[in-house]
Design a protein around this motif. Structure first.
Motif, PDB file in Angstrom:
ATOM      1  N   GLU A 112      18.225  28.945 -14.246  1.00  0.00           N
ATOM      2  CA  GLU A 112      19.468  29.711 -14.252  1.00  0.00           C
ATOM      3  C   GLU A 112      19.183  31.081 -13.648  1.00  0.00           C
ATOM      4  O   GLU A 112      18.125  31.668 -13.886  1.00  0.00           O
ATOM      5  N   PHE A 146      20.766  34.993 -12.994  1.00  0.00           N
ATOM      6  CA  PHE A 146      21.741  35.997 -13.405  1.00  0.00           C
ATOM      7  C   PHE A 146      21.542  37.251 -12.563  1.00  0.00           C
ATOM      8  O   PHE A 146      20.406  37.656 -12.296  1.00  0.00           O
ATOM      9  N   HIS A 182      26.959  35.235 -13.308  1.00  0.00           N
ATOM     10  CA  HIS A 182      26.150  34.019 -13.415  1.00  0.00           C
ATOM     11  C   HIS A 182      26.838  32.860 -12.710  1.00  0.00           C
ATOM     12  O   HIS A 182      27.814  32.307 -13.207  1.00  0.00           O
TER      13      HIS A 182
END
Length: 202
Positions: free
Chosen positions: A158, A160, A171
């Protein structure tokens, strides 16, 4: 306390970046494209869809992040505790300045039977390869598209982008959409109005 952890505790108290954005009050869930489908009539990836997704994602990023804004660029991946984790320069491919890799910071969070590893740098927008970054995130589930995020332990990382100047977190989770989280009531209402046609209702 790590620099990233300290910033989040001060400016987004009660918010856990490793958890869902949906439960945080000042969060917008944005759909990047609803006019086309991911696959065309021949079950091939649809270039009309993906070009629209890339365009929307880049526009949102440039809307929310000014050229002189100070950022955290955060790369987060999860591994099982019994697997070895090799710290490599995972952020290099997303940045324009390899010197930044020498300034990488690391943090580790134990959660259930997993370890969450966060690798991050302080930077500005010009330090990031925006086009490459957007495409890699949006292409992650489509093996025939490049570039793509590399999977670690079966999971895509992930990413960000935290704007320290405006206290906003962006995000992009894949081609379907992104979350925008802001501390300011004024900014929240501004973004809510700007992206009202793209907001997904939970």
């Amino acid at each position: 306390m790590q620099e990233l952890e300290s910033y989040l505790e001060k400016n987004f108290k009660g918010f856990d970046i490793t958890d869902s954005f949906i439960d945080y009050l000042q969060t917008l869930h944005i759909e990047l494209e609803d006019g086309h489908y991911q696959l065309d009539e021949y079950e091939e990836t649809n270039p009309l869809y993906f070009n629209a997704v890339y365009t929307s994602a880049k526009q949102i990023l440039h809307d929310l992040i000014g050229d002189q804004d100070e950022l955290f660029f955060v790369f987060q991946t999860i591994k099982e505790r019994d697997h070895r984790f090799k710290r490599v320069s995972l952020i290099d491919k997303f940045t324009n300045d390899r010197v930044l890799s020498s300034k990488l910071k690391f943090s580790k969070i134990n959660r259930d039977n997993n370890e969450i590893h966060q690798i991050y740098i302080s930077c500005k927008k010009s330090d990031l390869k925006i086009e490459y970054l957007i495409r890699a995130i949006c292409n992650q589930d489509f093996p025939n598209l490049e570039p793509r995020l590399k999977r670690y332990y079966g999971r895509a990382p992930e990413i960000f982008i935290i704007n320290k100047t405006t206290d906003c977190i962006l995000h992009f989770y894949d081609d379907r959409g992104c979350f925008i989280l802001t501390r300011s009531d004024e900014k929240f209402e501004q973004y809510k109005d700007k992206y009202k046609k793209m907001i997904l209702e939970e």
